[in-house]
Design a protein around this motif. Structure first.
Motif, PDB file in Angstrom:
ATOM      1  N   ARG A  71       1.955   0.055   6.031  1.00  0.00           N
ATOM      2  CA  ARG A  71       3.151   0.892   6.101  1.00  0.00           C
ATOM      3  C   ARG A  71       2.866   2.073   7.029  1.00  0.00           C
ATOM      4  N   ILE A  72       3.052   1.859   8.313  1.00  0.00           N
ATOM      5  CA  ILE A  72       2.687   2.860   9.314  1.00  0.00           C
ATOM      6  C   ILE A  72       3.895   3.542   9.945  1.00  0.00           C
ATOM      7  N   VAL A  73       5.105   3.148   9.559  1.00  0.00           N
ATOM      8  CA  VAL A  73       6.308   3.627  10.235  1.00  0.00           C
ATOM      9  C   VAL A  73       6.504   5.122  10.006  1.00  0.00           C
ATOM     10  N   THR A  74       6.735   5.849  11.087  1.00  0.00           N
ATOM     11  CA  THR A  74       7.166   7.234  10.989  1.00  0.00           C
ATOM     12  C   THR A  74       7.999   7.555  12.219  1.00  0.00           C
ATOM     13  N   TRP A  75       8.456   8.797  12.287  1.00  0.00           N
ATOM     14  CA  TRP A  75       9.405   9.206  13.322  1.00  0.00           C
ATOM     15  C   TRP A  75       9.025  10.588  13.837  1.00  0.00           C
ATOM     16  N   PRO A  76       9.514  10.995  14.999  1.00  0.00           N
ATOM     17  CA  PRO A  76       9.231  12.347  15.495  1.00  0.00           C
ATOM     18  C   PRO A  76       9.679  13.412  14.493  1.00  0.00           C
ATOM     19  N   GLU A  77       9.022  14.569  14.535  1.00  0.00           N
ATOM     20  CA  GLU A  77       9.308  15.638  13.580  1.00  0.00           C
ATOM     21  C   GLU A  77      10.764  16.071  13.616  1.00  0.00           C
ATOM     22  N   GLU A  78      11.378  16.048  14.815  1.00  0.00           N
ATOM     23  CA  GLU A  78      12.791  16.441  14.909  1.00  0.00           C
ATOM     24  C   GLU A  78      13.684  15.517  14.094  1.00  0.00           C
ATOM     25  N   ILE A  79      13.361  14.213  14.077  1.00  0.00           N
ATOM     26  CA  ILE A  79      14.145  13.246  13.312  1.00  0.00           C
ATOM     27  C   ILE A  79      13.947  13.472  11.812  1.00  0.00           C
ATOM     28  N   LEU A  80      12.720  13.750  11.409  1.00  0.00           N
ATOM     29  CA  LEU A  80      12.439  13.968   9.994  1.00  0.00           C
ATOM     30  C   LEU A  80      13.162  15.214   9.480  1.00  0.00           C
TER      31      LEU A  80
ATOM     32  N   ARG B 123       4.609   2.963  19.273  1.00  0.00           N
ATOM     33  CA  ARG B 123       3.928   4.227  18.985  1.00  0.00           C
ATOM     34  C   ARG B 123       4.117   5.245  20.103  1.00  0.00           C
ATOM     35  N   ASN B 124       4.542   4.780  21.292  1.00  0.00           N
ATOM     36  CA  ASN B 124       4.699   5.725  22.400  1.00  0.00           C
ATOM     37  C   ASN B 124       5.898   6.657  22.218  1.00  0.00           C
ATOM     38  N   ILE B 125       6.881   6.256  21.388  1.00  0.00           N
ATOM     39  CA  ILE B 125       8.006   7.144  21.096  1.00  0.00           C
ATOM     40  C   ILE B 125       8.263   7.264  19.598  1.00  0.00           C
ATOM     41  N   LEU B 126       7.421   6.652  18.781  1.00  0.00           N
ATOM     42  CA  LEU B 126       7.596   6.613  17.331  1.00  0.00           C
ATOM     43  C   LEU B 126       8.992   6.107  16.976  1.00  0.00           C
ATOM     44  N   ALA B 127       9.270   4.903  17.410  1.00  0.00           N
ATOM     45  CA  ALA B 127      10.536   4.240  17.102  1.00  0.00           C
ATOM     46  C   ALA B 127      10.265   2.775  16.833  1.00  0.00           C
TER      47      ALA B 127
ATOM     48  N   PRO C  29       0.815  -1.212   0.000  1.00  0.00           N
ATOM     49  CA  PRO C  29       0.000   0.000   0.000  1.00  0.00           C
ATOM     50  C   PRO C  29       0.852   1.267   0.000  1.00  0.00           C
ATOM     51  N   GLU C  30       0.198   2.397  -0.115  1.00  0.00           N
ATOM     52  CA  GLU C  30       0.866   3.678   0.074  1.00  0.00           C
ATOM     53  C   GLU C  30       1.286   3.833   1.532  1.00  0.00           C
ATOM     54  N   TRP C  31       2.285   4.659   1.753  1.00  0.00           N
ATOM     55  CA  TRP C  31       2.744   4.974   3.108  1.00  0.00           C
ATOM     56  C   TRP C  31       1.652   5.739   3.836  1.00  0.00           C
ATOM     57  N   ASN C  32       1.284   5.258   5.019  1.00  0.00           N
ATOM     58  CA  ASN C  32       0.205   5.851   5.820  1.00  0.00           C
ATOM     59  C   ASN C  32       0.668   5.913   7.266  1.00  0.00           C
ATOM     60  N   PRO C  33       1.451   6.936   7.631  1.00  0.00           N
ATOM     61  CA  PRO C  33       2.117   6.949   8.938  1.00  0.00           C
ATOM     62  C   PRO C  33       1.158   6.972  10.108  1.00  0.00           C
ATOM     63  N   THR C  34       1.577   6.302  11.181  1.00  0.00           N
ATOM     64  CA  THR C  34       0.792   6.250  12.396  1.00  0.00           C
ATOM     65  C   THR C  34       0.938   7.550  13.182  1.00  0.00           C
ATOM     66  N   THR C  35       0.185   7.681  14.246  1.00  0.00           N
ATOM     67  CA  THR C  35       0.308   8.822  15.148  1.00  0.00           C
ATOM     68  C   THR C  35       0.843   8.342  16.485  1.00  0.00           C
ATOM     69  N   MET C  36       1.426   9.270  17.232  1.00  0.00           N
ATOM     70  CA  MET C  36       1.981   8.899  18.524  1.00  0.00           C
ATOM     71  C   MET C  36       0.857   8.587  19.509  1.00  0.00           C
ATOM     72  N   LYS C  37       1.072   7.519  20.290  1.00  0.00           N
ATOM     73  CA  LYS C  37       0.067   7.099  21.251  1.00  0.00           C
ATOM     74  C   LYS C  37       0.731   6.237  22.302  1.00  0.00           C
ATOM     75  N   GLY C  38       0.469   6.493  23.577  1.00  0.00           N
ATOM     76  CA  GLY C  38       0.979   5.606  24.603  1.00  0.00           C
ATOM     77  C   GLY C  38       1.830   6.307  25.643  1.00  0.00           C
ATOM     78  N   ASP C  39       2.312   5.534  26.579  1.00  0.00           N
ATOM     79  CA  ASP C  39       3.045   6.003  27.750  1.00  0.00           C
ATOM     80  C   ASP C  39       4.534   5.685  27.584  1.00  0.00           C
ATOM     81  N   LYS C  40       5.374   6.707  27.663  1.00  0.00           N
ATOM     82  CA  LYS C  40       6.803   6.502  27.456  1.00  0.00           C
ATOM     83  C   LYS C  40       7.461   5.697  28.577  1.00  0.00           C
TER      84      LYS C  40
END
Length: 453
Positions: free
Chosen positions: A120-129, A399-403, A54-65
């Motif tokens: 394809r849900i993988v993404t990273w924090p905005e600072e990493i991008l 998803r709690n740290i997008l890693a 599929p097309e890339w469809n990034p997840t959102t951050m969710k959870g307890d670090k």
């Protein structure tokens, strides 16, 4: 350009790339493709022609670090699309690693691969991008273990060499700090297993949003690591301390080992390469931790291009508490009712051992997920060209740290019928990404004080 033509073009240019003394960063025009024609970290955002990727469809951050086991209920509820077995594997051979083919052929009555819908849900924090886009025009490759002008993000989102792909894996974002349980199992041919419990503390100096350490002019420490073996009793109290840096020899990794038998900590240059990791009875080399984390100098690295392959992916269930350690272990191979495989595009990198820098493996073929830059499979060959080991990392995203990470990681010893499982935490605690460490924590003196209490 079709995928096949892209693969041929990349393979044809690999020899030139390997001979170049310095690979300059890509142009600003090329870098501007990040976030438009490419995802922000360099993947193809489009799906394939038949819709099975599929097309890339990034997840959102969710959870307890402070720690959560990976989960994604919508994906976890999927049912398999089909199952690959020894009987039908020829139909899918062009999308299988040589390691998977060998396991299917060797164990036709029990080994199978359940293929699920791809996500394809993988993404990273905005600072990493943002840092990754900056690196595209600044980070330079000067040699297998020598890169410069890189900071925080993936160093080579538009790679020109196989070694650059591996550096993306080595420097990926995993949180600022982490404490994790790394439980391990050596599984015998009959399914019996030996169990080892390890607790690891890590600070990621490079991919760190609070206090990043840039890599510049051949200098740059990118992580500090301390492990304590808790069980079994014969190994309990063993500590391994590592300062991981760019470079080789004294300029690169520095390591120390504390043995409870000697009651002192000492420098350990053997914590490197194809030396057996302490307590694994020879079933894992130091450079097989996190799939591959060693120096690159012992190999010539070739970038073969991209390929569609079935890989272990979105492995939330097998990495979390629903799966118990005893559920995993079966005779000869992992319980194949549990893993999830999906079709994804991967970078294929070939590494051939240099004659003057001997390694146990004569050749490695590494498969690197295009969305996460994580190594998910490795075919390891001996010096006669026969496959000696197959490594498989079951990838998931926290998803709690997008890693992203891999659990379990499996090393199949194809010459003995045994296999090794590592990075297991299901029956302990999830990774805690809120821990902090003072400046003196990752030092030999601190370890000696800890063991003297």
């Amino acid at each position: 350009m079709t995928l096949r033509r892209l693969t041929i073009a990349l393979a044809a240019g690999a020899a030139w790339a390997l001979s170049a003394p310095t690979m300059a960063a890509v142009s600003q025009e090329e870098a501007n493709k990040l976030g438009t024609e490419l995802t922000p970290v360099g993947a193809n955002p489009k799906g394939n022609e038949d819709g099975t990727i599929p097309e890339w469809n990034p997840t959102t951050m969710k959870g307890d670090k402070t720690g959560e086991y990976p989960s994604h209920p919508e994906i976890d509820a999927d049912e398999p699309r089909f199952v690959i077995t020894a009987e039908n594997m020829d139909q899918y051979a062009d999308k299988l690693s040589e390691g998977h083919k060998l396991l299917l052929e060797r164990y036709p009555d029990s080994y199978k691969m359940k293929i699920y819908p791809s996500h394809r849900i993988v993404t990273w924090p905005e600072e990493i991008l943002a840092a990754t886009k900056r690196n595209a025009t600044s980070c330079e490759f000067r040699g297998p273990d020598d890169i410069t002008n890189c900071e925080v993000g993936f160093p080579f989102p538009i790679p020109q060499t196989g070694a650059e792909v591996i550096w993306n894996h080595k420097l990926k974002w995993r949180g600022n700090n982490a404490r994790r349980y790394n439980n391990q199992m050596i599984v015998q041919q009959n399914g019996d297993y030996q169990f080892t419990k390890i607790v690891e503390d890590v600070t990621f100096s490079y991919a760190n949003m609070n206090d990043p350490v840039p890599i510049k002019d051949g200098q740059g420490e990118y992580l500090r690591y301390l492990s304590e073996t808790v069980a079994p009793v014969r190994l309990a109290g063993t500590f391994i301390l590592v300062h991981e840096k760019v470079g080789t020899g004294e300029a690169g990794r520095r390591a120390w080992l504390y043995s409870p038998g000697l009651r002192r900590i000492r420098r350990a240059p053997s914590v490197c390469c194809d030396n057996p990791y302490e307590g694994t009875d020879g079933h894992q080399f130091y450079d097989q931790v996190d799939m591959f984390n060693g120096v690159l100098e012992r190999f010539n690295w070739k970038l073969l291009g991209k390929k569609e392959m079935f890989i272990p992916y979105n492995s939330h269930k097998i990495a979390g508490p629903p799966t118990k350690y005893a559920d995993l272990a079966q005779p000869r191979h992992l319980n194949q009712d549990l893993p999830r495989y999906e079709l994804h595009r991967v970078w294929v990198v070939e590494a051939e051992n240099k004659p003057d820098l001997r390694h146990t493996f004569g050749k490695k073929v590494l498969y690197v997920d295009e969305d996460s830059w994580n190594i998910v499979m490795i075919d390891n060959y001996d010096h006669r060209g026969e496959m000696m080991q197959f490594q498989e990392g079951h990838y998931f995203i926290s998803r709690n740290i997008l890693a992203g990470a891999t659990s379990p990681e499996v090393i199949y010893h194809l010459n003995t019928g045994r296999y090794f499982l590592t990075a297991l935490a299901q029956e302990d605690q999830p990774i805690d990404s809120t821990v902090t460490y003072d400046d003196g924590y990752f030092t030999a003196a601190a370890v000696q004080r800890k063991t003297s209490r």
